[in-house]
Design an enzyme around this catalytic site. Structure first.
Site, PDB file in Angstrom:
ATOM      1  N   LYS A  80       0.782  -1.234  -0.014  1.00 25.71           N
ATOM      2  CA  LYS A  80       0.003   0.087  -0.070  1.00 25.71           C
ATOM      3  C   LYS A  80       0.815   1.080  -0.068  1.00 25.71           C
ATOM      4  O   LYS A  80       1.893   1.440   0.688  1.00 25.71           O
ATOM      5  CB  LYS A  80      -0.874  -0.249   1.231  1.00 25.71           C
ATOM      6  CG  LYS A  80      -2.052   1.137   1.238  1.00 25.71           C
ATOM      7  CD  LYS A  80      -2.739   0.812   2.504  1.00 25.71           C
ATOM      8  CE  LYS A  80      -3.845   1.838   2.745  1.00 25.71           C
ATOM      9  NZ  LYS A  80      -4.773   1.585   3.780  1.00 25.71           N
TER      10      LYS A  80
ATOM     11  N   SER B 102      -9.790   1.957   2.994  1.00 22.32           N
ATOM     12  CA  SER B 102      -8.989   2.726   2.141  1.00 22.32           C
ATOM     13  C   SER B 102      -7.900   1.702   1.556  1.00 22.32           C
ATOM     14  O   SER B 102      -7.253   2.402   0.622  1.00 22.32           O
ATOM     15  CB  SER B 102      -8.143   3.729   3.167  1.00 22.32           C
ATOM     16  OG  SER B 102      -7.347   2.938   4.102  1.00 22.32           O
TER      17      SER B 102
ATOM     18  N   SER C  91     -10.053  -0.454   7.271  1.00 20.53           N
ATOM     19  CA  SER C  91      -9.567  -0.468   5.806  1.00 20.53           C
ATOM     20  C   SER C  91      -8.474  -1.685   5.275  1.00 20.53           C
ATOM     21  O   SER C  91      -8.528  -1.497   4.143  1.00 20.53           O
ATOM     22  CB  SER C  91      -8.353   0.853   5.588  1.00 20.53           C
ATOM     23  OG  SER C  91      -9.107   1.928   5.661  1.00 20.53           O
TER      24      SER C  91
END
Ligand code: GLN
Length: 485
Positions: free
Chosen positions: A72, A148, A172
């Site tokens: 990420k 997210s 997330s």
């Protein structure tokens, strides 16, 4: 079978029998990304590929030797752009690796030179709040992948990643895993080092794996877990071999179902998948009983006070001086050059949701409101944690839906932050309480969108999560289904 379709543990077998090499895997994955990512957009700055992450020479028998892992965009990777999908971090290349990256490199994993897309600074539940534009759900390109960590989840679901890391502050990892039909685990607070994770809310953030199945999740947890002197909140607790929890049955295990999670707002199709999953767990020998977590209704408001308070403080460092983007000189006559540079940089560098959170967080921490909001939220956070403590005195784990709905359409909730915030109603409490939780695929809606089952355990109870998740997975077909792209 194309190599990119396989899991990490399947590839490791082929590597150890010398049937394939790690180059074969990288080539297959690069080809897949090239073909598929223009539609899914799981990765950011795809034009930047070619920059290799610095490697550490791993021993031949290292646990993940030759397996690519996708990261990420908020986890620092030495020399590779790490921008939190925000304009304000444009061009930021960290001069060091996050502890999880260092550990992955030592284990022989290869760190992909592309980062996965996310909501700016991990603020969001749909990956629409990215400076680079939204990621799409591989099951339906008109839908969001959740957020997210939507880029990591979409990459794993579309076979553009073998395994990935995400971060979870309020859901997330688990909510996008649920929306994309993959496995996502938020570890116990302190289980995995946060060193090198660009902070959103430091008392809630944890890094965790997003994978195609629970075995890969356990493999990754074996590597990334453990105490780190660089993170004072990481815990000095031994790391068990999580793969030993796979293949154990769940006979006699006590599972609690909290009644507060099955009320208005839960989509009927999601509800029926969860009920079927609970029945399956019962058939597999678990004892199921309804319980109450009486303070559940306060989780969302408490979270949005604490998380924004911490975020407003963590984001104060992005001012155009040290990292990334700096606004062009647009000095107003009455201000010093420095102050106007701060204002312009932050005004132009942060997106709308980041600004909303900075303003909210600053407000709840301000003199006069601190006691009324922030302090009170901290007290209710303790009550929420005590609800869980009470249940875990009697039960081994808790089972709930991961999210109240399946994936929604891109654009559907972006104009209505409150509706968006409710996407995390079932995941937030685990962060507030510091407990571990996993989401595993447990069915599909009539429109062929995945549904996720959440399992929660007491602090450092990840072994229980793996035991239940793996038993469930091995007795159901859901994790084997892949989207057609
Ligand atoms: N969706 C939640 C939020 O917007 C959780 C985000 C997260 O876990 N990073 O704050």
């Amino acid at each position: 079978m194309e190599l990119y379709k396989l899991t990490g543990h399947e590839l490791l077998k082929k590597l150890s029998s010398k049937e394939i090499t790690s180059e074969d895997i990288s080539l297959a994955l690069k080809k897949r990304i090239k073909e598929t990512d223009p539609r899914v957009k799981a990765y950011v700055r795809t034009d930047k590929s070619g920059t290799e992450a610095k490697r550490i020479e791993a021993r031949d028998n290292s646990a993940l030797k030759g397996i690519p892992v996708s990261i990420k965009d908020n986890i620092c990777t030495d020399g590779l752009n790490t921008e939190c999908s925000s304009r304000i971090l444009t061009g930021f290349k960290p001069p060091y690796d996050a502890t999880v990256i260092k550990k992955l490199k030592v284990s022989g994993a290869s760190i992909l030179d592309l980062k996965t897309n996310m909501d700016e600074f991990a603020f969001g539940s749909s990956t629409e709040n990215s400076f680079f534009g939204p990621t799409r759900n591989p099951w339906n390109l008109e839908c969001v992948p959740g957020g997210s960590s939507g880029g990591s989840a979409a990459a794993v679901a579309s076979d553009e990643a073998i395994m990935a890391l995400g971060s979870d502050t309020g859901g997330s990892i688990r909510q996008p895993a649920s929306f994309c039909g993959v496995v996502g685990l938020k570890p116990t607070y302190g289980r995995v080092s946060r060193y090198g994770l660009i902070a959103f809310a430091s008392s809630l953030d944890q890094i965790g794996p997003i994978t195609k199945d629970t075995e890969d999740s356990a493999l990754l947890m074996n590597i990334i877990s453990g105490h780190d002197p660089f993170d004072s909140t990481s815990a000095c607790v031994d790391v068990p071999d999580y793969t030993k929890s796979l293949g154990m049955d769940i006979k006699g295990l006590k599972i609690a179902i909290p009644k507060e999670y099955f009320v208005e707002g839960l989509d009927p199709q999601v509800k029926s998948s969860i009920e079927e999953a609970i029945n399956e767990l019962k058939k597999l020998g678990a004892e199921i009983k309804e319980v109450s977590l009486p303070h559940s209704e306060y989780a969302v408001p408490v979270y949005y006070i604490i998380a924004t308070a911490e975020a407003s403080s963590n984001l104060a460092r992005f001012d155009g001086v040290q990292y990334g983007f700096r606004a062009e000189d647009s000095r107003s006559k009455d201000e010093s050059k420095l102050i106007s540079m701060y204002k312009d940089t932050r005004g132009q560098g942060f997106g709308q949701e980041a600004k909303r959170r900075i303003i909210l967080g600053t407000f709840v921490l301000s003199h006069g409101y601190y006691d009324a909001y922030y302090l009170r939220a901290l007290k209710v956070r303790t009550l929420i944690k005590e609800d869980f403590d009470a249940v875990f005195k009697e039960f081994d784990c808790i089972v709930t839906p991961t999210a109240p709905t399946a994936a929604f359409k891109i654009g559907e909730k972006i104009e209505d932050p409150l509706r968006m915030y409710l996407s995390d109603i079932y995941t937030i409490s685990a962060n507030l309480s510091g407990i571990p939780a996993i989401s595993v695929p447990c069915g599909f809606t009539k429109n062929d969108l995945p549904v996720g089952l959440q399992i929660l355990a007491k602090p450092f109870g990840e072994e229980t999560l793996f035991r239940v998740a793996h038993t469930y997975e091995q007795n159901t077909p859901w994790h084997k289904r892949r989207p057609t792209l």
